[in-house]
Scaffold this motif. Structure first.
Motif, PDB file in Angstrom:
ATOM      1  N   ILE A 204       7.767  21.110  24.666  1.00 53.52           N
ATOM      2  CA  ILE A 204       7.186  19.998  25.428  1.00 53.52           C
ATOM      3  C   ILE A 204       6.924  20.433  26.869  1.00 53.52           C
ATOM      4  CG2 ILE A 204       7.699  17.758  26.487  1.00 53.52           C
ATOM      5  CD1 ILE A 204       8.876  16.810  23.925  1.00 53.52           C
ATOM      6  N   ALA A 205       7.910  21.105  27.465  1.00 54.71           N
ATOM      7  CA  ALA A 205       7.762  21.542  28.858  1.00 54.71           C
ATOM      8  C   ALA A 205       6.560  22.472  29.020  1.00 54.71           C
ATOM      9  CB  ALA A 205       9.041  22.236  29.312  1.00 54.71           C
ATOM     10  N   GLU A 206       6.395  23.388  28.067  1.00 57.82           N
ATOM     11  CA  GLU A 206       5.273  24.334  28.150  1.00 57.82           C
ATOM     12  C   GLU A 206       3.937  23.619  27.961  1.00 57.82           C
ATOM     13  OE1 GLU A 206       3.702  28.494  26.055  1.00 57.82           O
ATOM     14  OE2 GLU A 206       5.479  27.469  25.276  1.00 57.82           O
ATOM     15  N   SER A 207       3.855  22.755  26.949  1.00 59.29           N
ATOM     16  CA  SER A 207       2.592  22.074  26.664  1.00 59.29           C
ATOM     17  C   SER A 207       2.220  21.074  27.748  1.00 59.29           C
ATOM     18  CB  SER A 207       2.676  21.352  25.316  1.00 59.29           C
ATOM     19  OG  SER A 207       2.827  22.277  24.266  1.00 59.29           O
ATOM     20  N   SER A 208       3.229  20.467  28.379  1.00 60.87           N
ATOM     21  CA  SER A 208       2.976  19.442  29.391  1.00 60.87           C
ATOM     22  C   SER A 208       3.014  19.984  30.812  1.00 60.87           C
ATOM     23  CB  SER A 208       4.022  18.315  29.265  1.00 60.87           C
ATOM     24  OG  SER A 208       3.917  17.644  28.039  1.00 60.87           O
ATOM     25  N   SER A 209       3.304  21.288  30.954  1.00 62.56           N
ATOM     26  CA  SER A 209       3.431  21.903  32.280  1.00 62.56           C
ATOM     27  C   SER A 209       4.402  21.117  33.157  1.00 62.56           C
ATOM     28  CB  SER A 209       2.056  22.000  32.967  1.00 62.56           C
ATOM     29  OG  SER A 209       1.203  22.846  32.249  1.00 62.56           O
ATOM     30  N   CYS A 210       5.606  20.910  32.606  1.00 62.10           N
ATOM     31  CA  CYS A 210       6.614  20.153  33.337  1.00 62.10           C
ATOM     32  C   CYS A 210       7.980  20.803  33.150  1.00 62.10           C
ATOM     33  CB  CYS A 210       6.664  18.702  32.838  1.00 62.10           C
ATOM     34  SG  CYS A 210       7.312  18.525  31.165  1.00 62.10           S
ATOM     35  N   GLY A 211       8.975  20.281  33.838  1.00 60.38           N
ATOM     36  CA  GLY A 211      10.354  20.656  33.615  1.00 60.38           C
ATOM     37  C   GLY A 211      11.095  19.515  32.939  1.00 60.38           C
ATOM     38  N   LEU A 212      12.268  19.807  32.392  1.00 59.04           N
ATOM     39  CA  LEU A 212      13.068  18.781  31.738  1.00 59.04           C
ATOM     40  C   LEU A 212      14.535  18.949  32.103  1.00 59.04           C
ATOM     41  CD1 LEU A 212      11.505  18.820  28.143  1.00 59.04           C
ATOM     42  CD2 LEU A 212      11.181  17.050  29.883  1.00 59.04           C
ATOM     43  N   ARG A 213      15.170  17.858  32.464  1.00 55.20           N
ATOM     44  CA  ARG A 213      16.609  17.835  32.700  1.00 55.20           C
ATOM     45  C   ARG A 213      17.270  17.132  31.516  1.00 55.20           C
ATOM     46  NH1 ARG A 213      20.572  16.389  37.543  1.00 55.20           N
ATOM     47  NH2 ARG A 213      22.301  15.517  36.330  1.00 55.20           N
ATOM     48  N   ILE A 214      18.251  17.798  30.899  1.00 56.83           N
ATOM     49  CA  ILE A 214      18.993  17.236  29.780  1.00 56.83           C
ATOM     50  C   ILE A 214      20.428  16.983  30.225  1.00 56.83           C
ATOM     51  CG2 ILE A 214      19.860  17.666  27.447  1.00 56.83           C
ATOM     52  CD1 ILE A 214      17.365  19.434  27.006  1.00 56.83           C
ATOM     53  N   ASP A 215      20.902  15.751  30.022  1.00 56.50           N
ATOM     54  CA  ASP A 215      22.259  15.381  30.424  1.00 56.50           C
ATOM     55  C   ASP A 215      23.208  15.593  29.247  1.00 56.50           C
ATOM     56  OD1 ASP A 215      21.372  14.643  32.955  1.00 56.50           O
ATOM     57  OD2 ASP A 215      20.870  12.613  32.291  1.00 56.50           O
ATOM     58  N   LEU A 216      24.063  16.584  29.375  1.00 64.33           N
ATOM     59  CA  LEU A 216      24.970  16.978  28.298  1.00 64.33           C
ATOM     60  C   LEU A 216      25.826  15.811  27.820  1.00 64.33           C
ATOM     61  CD1 LEU A 216      26.052  19.478  26.691  1.00 64.33           C
ATOM     62  CD2 LEU A 216      27.812  19.670  28.455  1.00 64.33           C
ATOM     63  N   ASP A 217      26.317  15.010  28.743  1.00 66.97           N
ATOM     64  CA  ASP A 217      27.233  13.927  28.390  1.00 66.97           C
ATOM     65  C   ASP A 217      26.538  12.762  27.698  1.00 66.97           C
ATOM     66  OD1 ASP A 217      29.284  15.406  29.643  1.00 66.97           O
ATOM     67  OD2 ASP A 217      28.663  14.615  31.598  1.00 66.97           O
ATOM     68  N   ALA A 218      25.204  12.774  27.691  1.00 71.72           N
ATOM     69  CA  ALA A 218      24.457  11.682  27.064  1.00 71.72           C
ATOM     70  C   ALA A 218      24.042  11.997  25.629  1.00 71.72           C
ATOM     71  CB  ALA A 218      23.215  11.358  27.892  1.00 71.72           C
ATOM     72  N   LEU A 219      24.254  13.224  25.159  1.00 72.45           N
ATOM     73  CA  LEU A 219      23.787  13.612  23.837  1.00 72.45           C
ATOM     74  C   LEU A 219      24.432  12.749  22.752  1.00 72.45           C
ATOM     75  CD1 LEU A 219      23.840  17.515  24.090  1.00 72.45           C
ATOM     76  CD2 LEU A 219      21.903  15.959  24.418  1.00 72.45           C
ATOM     77  N   PRO A 220      23.632  12.229  21.820  1.00 71.45           N
ATOM     78  CA  PRO A 220      24.189  11.399  20.739  1.00 71.45           C
ATOM     79  C   PRO A 220      24.829  12.273  19.661  1.00 71.45           C
ATOM     80  CG  PRO A 220      21.810  11.574  20.491  1.00 71.45           C
ATOM     81  CD  PRO A 220      22.147  12.298  21.759  1.00 71.45           C
ATOM     82  N   LEU A 221      26.139  12.158  19.499  1.00 74.18           N
ATOM     83  CA  LEU A 221      26.892  12.951  18.531  1.00 74.18           C
ATOM     84  C   LEU A 221      27.558  12.011  17.537  1.00 74.18           C
ATOM     85  CD1 LEU A 221      28.689  15.322  21.080  1.00 74.18           C
ATOM     86  CD2 LEU A 221      26.485  15.701  19.934  1.00 74.18           C
ATOM     87  N   SER A 222      27.439  12.313  16.257  1.00 76.67           N
ATOM     88  CA  SER A 222      28.056  11.460  15.246  1.00 76.67           C
ATOM     89  C   SER A 222      29.576  11.603  15.288  1.00 76.67           C
ATOM     90  CB  SER A 222      27.539  11.834  13.859  1.00 76.67           C
ATOM     91  OG  SER A 222      28.021  13.114  13.470  1.00 76.67           O
ATOM     92  N   LYS A 223      30.268  10.572  14.837  1.00 77.77           N
ATOM     93  CA  LYS A 223      31.732  10.656  14.776  1.00 77.77           C
ATOM     94  C   LYS A 223      32.165  11.738  13.798  1.00 77.77           C
ATOM     95  CE  LYS A 223      32.129   6.694  11.557  1.00 77.77           C
ATOM     96  NZ  LYS A 223      32.272   7.498  10.351  1.00 77.77           N
ATOM     97  N   GLU A 224      31.350  11.983  12.764  1.00 77.83           N
ATOM     98  CA  GLU A 224      31.665  13.043  11.794  1.00 77.83           C
ATOM     99  C   GLU A 224      31.605  14.413  12.447  1.00 77.83           C
ATOM    100  OE1 GLU A 224      30.245   9.493   9.494  1.00 77.83           O
ATOM    101  OE2 GLU A 224      29.521  10.572  11.260  1.00 77.83           O
TER     102      GLU A 224
END
Length: 303
Positions: A207-227
């Motif tokens: 996405i960043a390459e195609s949109s010529s942008c940067g992206l910030r990902i927040d580690l603590d926000a990642l959706p993780l299953s209880k399993e």
């Protein structure tokens, strides 16, 4: 298989080509995915589950474009003609075709190392297909579902006695859900979209390459299953970032569109995991205000 719409299909199986009459004011989307034994799935993979996995992976590309599925073709390379294997594979294929109302319009078979190629076709409103390009600085980065489950299942592919948690994770590997409903829901609002096949970081990079942008990902926000948390608490976040095979949708959306989407969707359907930054920012992961270095970004096709 799914029923054939005679108004759309002028010629199906039985000639050199299938012939389709696209509906007025529609765009035709098509995508081909190939899976090779020993590279994309283990030799021990059950044929029925393998068919479901291969079809799901292909259909996920349509979902990422905001398309509705219609047809597919199948290319199957087999080391030998094993009736039991073919029966199981056909059951899985039939299940998926009926579930998503897909018509099989043709294909090819030959002898060689086990290789499965599925091309899927679907339709969007004319010129309304979602693309990887279009993300703009300041927009919200969002993902569907949970991440990392399928990556955790790689440790279970050859295991026979499974716990309930392990069965769940293996099910996420062999039977990911193409996010068609979500793709249709976000189409009026999203600016860019991709399905997560190679890993969150790797596909965010597309996405960043195609949109010529940067992206910030927040580690603590990642959706993780209880399993996943129960099975692999220490590796859960890393699997979510890099493992791939989740086939969830990753998309960008303006803040006002995100607020509308939040009001329409179930709470668990979408998770805000970051934002769009200037191109010079790159694709980075943060925990709070601390950048987290991740060495491996995702699946490498020629590694």
């Amino acid at each position: 298989m799914g029923p054939i719409d005679k108004q759309l299909v002028n010629q199906g199986i039985g000639d050199d080509c299938a012939v389709i009459n696209p509906p007025a004011n529609k765009s035709l989307c098509f995508s081909l995915d190939t899976m090779v034994e020993g590279r994309h799935f283990p030799k021990s993979a059950p044929p029925q589950q393998l068919a479901i996995r291969a079809m799901s992976a292909s259909l996920s590309d349509l979902a990422a474009m905001g398309a509705s599925p219609a047809f597919f073709t199948l290319s199957l390379t087999l080391p030998d003609s094993d009736p039991d294997w073919l029966e199981g594979f056909s059951r899985g294929l039939k299940y998926m075709a009926e579930r998503y109302q897909l018509s099989l319009l043709g294909g090819d078979t030959t002898r060689g190392p086990l290789t499965i190629g599925i091309q899927v076709h679907g339709f969007t409103a004319q010129d309304k297909a979602l693309r990887r390009s279009g993300a703009t600085e300041g927009e919200v980065l969002v993902v569907t579902g949970c991440l990392g489950d399928a990556g955790a299942a790689l440790d279970l592919l050859d295991k026979s006695a499974l716990s309930g948690v392990e069965e769940y994770l293996l099910g996420r590997y062999y039977a990911p859900t193409p996010r068609f409903a979500e793709g249709l829901l976000i189409t009026p609002y999203a600016s860019a979209c991709i399905d997560i096949s190679d890993g969150l970081l790797a596909d965010a990079g597309h996405i960043a390459e195609s949109s010529s942008c940067g992206l910030r990902i927040d580690l603590d926000a990642l959706p993780l299953s209880k399993e996943l948390r129960e099975f692999s608490k220490d590796r859960a976040a890393l699997l979510a970032l890099t493992a791939g095979d989740d086939y969830e949708l990753l998309f960008t959306i303006p803040e006002e569109g995100w607020q509308v989407l939040e009001s329409k969707a179930e709470a668990s359907a979408f998770t805000r995991i970051g934002r769009v930054e200037p191109k010079s920012f790159g694709v980075k992961v943060f925990s709070g205000e601390q950048e987290v270095e991740i060495e491996r970004k995702g699946f490498q096709h020629f590694e």
